[in-house]
Scaffold this active site. Structure first.
Site, PDB file in Angstrom:
ATOM      1  N   TYR A  66       0.845  -1.189   0.000  1.00  0.00           N
ATOM      2  CA  TYR A  66       0.000   0.000   0.000  1.00  0.00           C
ATOM      3  C   TYR A  66       0.881   1.240   0.000  1.00  0.00           C
ATOM      4  O   TYR A  66       1.504   1.583   1.010  1.00  0.00           O
ATOM      5  CB  TYR A  66      -0.913   0.027   1.223  1.00  0.00           C
ATOM      6  CG  TYR A  66      -1.909  -1.111   1.305  1.00  0.00           C
ATOM      7  CD1 TYR A  66      -2.229  -1.891   0.201  1.00  0.00           C
ATOM      8  CD2 TYR A  66      -2.524  -1.422   2.516  1.00  0.00           C
ATOM      9  CE1 TYR A  66      -3.142  -2.932   0.288  1.00  0.00           C
ATOM     10  CE2 TYR A  66      -3.446  -2.450   2.616  1.00  0.00           C
ATOM     11  CZ  TYR A  66      -3.747  -3.201   1.495  1.00  0.00           C
ATOM     12  OH  TYR A  66      -4.655  -4.227   1.605  1.00  0.00           O
ATOM     13  N   PHE A 215     -13.469  -4.953   1.291  1.00  0.00           N
ATOM     14  CA  PHE A 215     -14.571  -4.215   0.659  1.00  0.00           C
ATOM     15  C   PHE A 215     -15.897  -4.525   1.367  1.00  0.00           C
ATOM     16  O   PHE A 215     -16.894  -4.851   0.715  1.00  0.00           O
ATOM     17  CB  PHE A 215     -14.676  -4.545  -0.826  1.00  0.00           C
ATOM     18  CG  PHE A 215     -13.496  -4.066  -1.646  1.00  0.00           C
ATOM     19  CD1 PHE A 215     -12.634  -3.094  -1.150  1.00  0.00           C
ATOM     20  CD2 PHE A 215     -13.246  -4.588  -2.900  1.00  0.00           C
ATOM     21  CE1 PHE A 215     -11.550  -2.655  -1.906  1.00  0.00           C
ATOM     22  CE2 PHE A 215     -12.174  -4.148  -3.657  1.00  0.00           C
ATOM     23  CZ  PHE A 215     -11.321  -3.186  -3.163  1.00  0.00           C
ATOM     24  N   PRO A 216     -15.954  -4.408   2.708  1.00  0.00           N
ATOM     25  CA  PRO A 216     -17.192  -4.717   3.427  1.00  0.00           C
ATOM     26  C   PRO A 216     -18.332  -3.762   3.085  1.00  0.00           C
ATOM     27  O   PRO A 216     -19.495  -4.093   3.309  1.00  0.00           O
ATOM     28  CB  PRO A 216     -16.791  -4.581   4.900  1.00  0.00           C
ATOM     29  CG  PRO A 216     -15.639  -3.628   4.896  1.00  0.00           C
ATOM     30  CD  PRO A 216     -14.880  -3.957   3.629  1.00  0.00           C
ATOM     31  N   LEU A 217     -17.990  -2.586   2.537  1.00  0.00           N
ATOM     32  CA  LEU A 217     -19.008  -1.609   2.145  1.00  0.00           C
ATOM     33  C   LEU A 217     -19.060  -1.436   0.632  1.00  0.00           C
ATOM     34  O   LEU A 217     -19.608  -0.458   0.132  1.00  0.00           O
ATOM     35  CB  LEU A 217     -18.738  -0.267   2.827  1.00  0.00           C
ATOM     36  CG  LEU A 217     -18.779  -0.302   4.361  1.00  0.00           C
ATOM     37  CD1 LEU A 217     -18.407   1.051   4.944  1.00  0.00           C
ATOM     38  CD2 LEU A 217     -20.147  -0.741   4.849  1.00  0.00           C
ATOM     39  N   GLY A 219     -16.304  -1.335  -1.434  1.00  0.00           N
ATOM     40  CA  GLY A 219     -15.035  -0.903  -1.999  1.00  0.00           C
ATOM     41  C   GLY A 219     -15.162   0.388  -2.770  1.00  0.00           C
ATOM     42  O   GLY A 219     -15.771   1.361  -2.319  1.00  0.00           O
ATOM     43  N   PHE A 220     -14.601   0.410  -3.979  1.00  0.00           N
ATOM     44  CA  PHE A 220     -14.587   1.627  -4.777  1.00  0.00           C
ATOM     45  C   PHE A 220     -15.969   1.945  -5.360  1.00  0.00           C
ATOM     46  O   PHE A 220     -16.211   3.036  -5.862  1.00  0.00           O
ATOM     47  CB  PHE A 220     -13.554   1.503  -5.898  1.00  0.00           C
ATOM     48  CG  PHE A 220     -12.159   1.272  -5.382  1.00  0.00           C
ATOM     49  CD1 PHE A 220     -11.482   2.262  -4.695  1.00  0.00           C
ATOM     50  CD2 PHE A 220     -11.529   0.042  -5.547  1.00  0.00           C
ATOM     51  CE1 PHE A 220     -10.205   2.064  -4.207  1.00  0.00           C
ATOM     52  CE2 PHE A 220     -10.254  -0.174  -5.067  1.00  0.00           C
ATOM     53  CZ  PHE A 220      -9.585   0.837  -4.388  1.00  0.00           C
ATOM     54  N   THR A 221     -16.891   0.982  -5.291  1.00  0.00           N
ATOM     55  CA  THR A 221     -18.284   1.194  -5.709  1.00  0.00           C
ATOM     56  C   THR A 221     -19.183   0.878  -4.523  1.00  0.00           C
ATOM     57  O   THR A 221     -19.509  -0.284  -4.265  1.00  0.00           O
ATOM     58  CB  THR A 221     -18.647   0.284  -6.894  1.00  0.00           C
ATOM     59  OG1 THR A 221     -17.716   0.497  -7.956  1.00  0.00           O
ATOM     60  CG2 THR A 221     -20.049   0.597  -7.393  1.00  0.00           C
TER      61      THR A 221
END
Length: 290
Positions: A66, A215-217, A219-221
């Site tokens: 990262y 990406f529990p929510l 992620g980028f979308t």
């Protein structure tokens, strides 16, 4: 650094002999745009990490890829010397290229280098948990993990790693890893709308292995669902709060690592995850990803 005695949503879970809060923090968003380079405000990034620990979080997820190296350096700057209760989970198996891509790096020499780079950037003599990242940026890919995973087992036997896990893995790869050595966690993409790992979550729960959704929510979308929005409106909260709370309700072995670059948003996530969902809420939400 002192930590809060307030109980975080979900309580605790054991990663092998290490106890962590089920509500953790993912550090990926502390890097710059596209997870490349430093953040625009380095002081604010360090403040988020300190706020997480002060709130009682004892599970921070990171990777030397990262930035690269940016989030690990921020963690060290903000939190070292680390509180005795804090557990830092990192991953190896991918690197970064000049275009922001995530090329695989799973040859034995790649993995040895990455483990030593994580140790150096975090300022540690031993890494609490190391996940072997499999597949590609597009998702899991079938194939044996034996050579790569056995390299990490060797590094664990040398005392550089306490516990192992796998990330972005197929069910078959999880089974193969467990046939080689114990794992304490599986980190795959999973959320209210993407539930391809439902059976795996339940299997791991029976085996005492943590499942850590990235990406529990969404992620980028971010997650979009009229059903989710309807439950949230009825409860007077945000859809993201309901999505986090649903994950903690889903299974006791699910550990949350939502990321944010804002201390205020971190506190919102903690409050949201603590939402108590009724049987009616859960029944309605359960239809989204089915």
């Amino acid at each position: 650094m002192s930590t809060s005695s307030a109980r975080l949503p979900g309580g605790n879970w054991a990663l092998g002999d290490l106890t962590v809060t089920r509500f953790g923090y993912g550090a990926m968003q502390l890097a710059g745009p596209g997870v490349m380079g430093p953040p625009a405000d380095r002081d604010a990034a360090r403040a988020v990490l300190r706020a997480a620990v002060e709130a009682g979080v004892t599970h921070i997820d990171t990777s030397d890829a990262y930035g690269p190296r940016v989030t690990n350096e921020l963690i060290r700057e903000a939190l070292h010397p680390y509180p005795p209760s804090l557990r830092i989970v990192t991953k190896v198996g991918a690197t970064r290229d000049g275009h922001g891509g995530w090329p695989t790096a799973r040859r034995p020499e790649d993995l040895r280098r990455q483990v030593h780079e994580n140790l150096a950037s975090l300022g540690l003599d031993v890494l609490d948990v190391v996940n072997l990242r499999l597949g590609t940026a597009e998702g899991p890919q079938a194939g044996s993990l034996a050579e790569a995973f056995e390299t990490l087992v060797e590094l664990r036997e040398q005392g550089l790693i306490r516990h192992l896990g796998v990330s972005n893995a197929t069910v078959e790869q999880v089974v193969e890893a467990r046939s080689i050595a114990p794992i304490v966690c599986v980190q795959n993409m999973y959320n209210l709308a993407h539930r391809h790992d439902d059976a795996l979550v339940d299997t791991l729960a029976g085996q005492g292995v943590a499942y850590v959704p990235f990406f529990p929510l969404g992620g980028f979308t971010p997650l979009q669902s009229s059903t989710l929005s309807g439950v949230a409106a009825r409860r007077g909260v945000t859809p993201m709060a309901v999505a986090l709370a649903w994950l903690l309700h889903r299974s006791p072995n699910i550990l949350l690592i939502p990321g944010t670059s804002s201390a205020a948003h971190l506190r919102e996530n903690i409050a949201g995850a603590g939402l108590s969902l009724s049987p009616e809420d859960l029944a309605e939400l359960d239809q989204i990803g089915r």
